[in-house]
Design a protein around this motif. Structure first.
Motif: not given
Length: 124
Positions: A31-35, A47-55, A66-71, A89-96
């Motif tokens: 699972v990866m996300g943005w805060f 937002a968050a995304i589940r890697w195995r199926d893109g949910s 906004f749209t979250i996606s993965r490659d 407006t904010a600092v956006y953090y990537c998380s996993a």
């Protein structure tokens, strides 16, 4: 695992911006996300995304804009930000997360790894 976020900057209200996050040291974190964290406010789920199926899942404040996606080939996550507003407006953090706790995707405690943050400034 290190997360490298990029793509922040200055954008006019109504415009678009795309953030990227590339983890190193591990492929396909479950699972990866943005805060984001605005000045004087708590860090909040975006937002968050589940890697195995893109949910995907979104906070109410960004859903529909906004749209979250993965490659998979690039092992990279993206956040496409459209119709941005000054309140974005904010600092956006990537998380996993190294776990597959999808129901907890909005909880900061669900995430084991954090990037350094990238600043997004929206002006009107």
């Amino acid at each position: 695992v290190q997360l490298q976020a990029s793509g922040g900057g200055l954008v006019q209200a109504g415009g678009s911006l795309r953030l990227s996050c590339a983890p190193s040291g591990r492929y396909g974190l479950p699972v990866m996300g943005w805060f984001r964290q605005a000045p004087g406010k708590e860090r909040e789920f975006v937002a968050a995304i589940r890697w195995r199926d893109g949910s995907s899942g979104y906070s109410g404040s960004v859903k529909g804009r906004f749209t979250i996606s993965r490659d998979n080939a690039r092992n990279t996550m993206y956040l496409q930000m459209n119709s941005v507003k000054p309140e974005d407006t904010a600092v956006y953090y990537c998380s996993a997360s190294g776990r597959s706790d999808w129901p907890d995707r909005e909880l900061r405690t669900n995430y084991d790894y954090w990037g350094q943050g990238t600043l997004v400034t929206v002006f009107s």
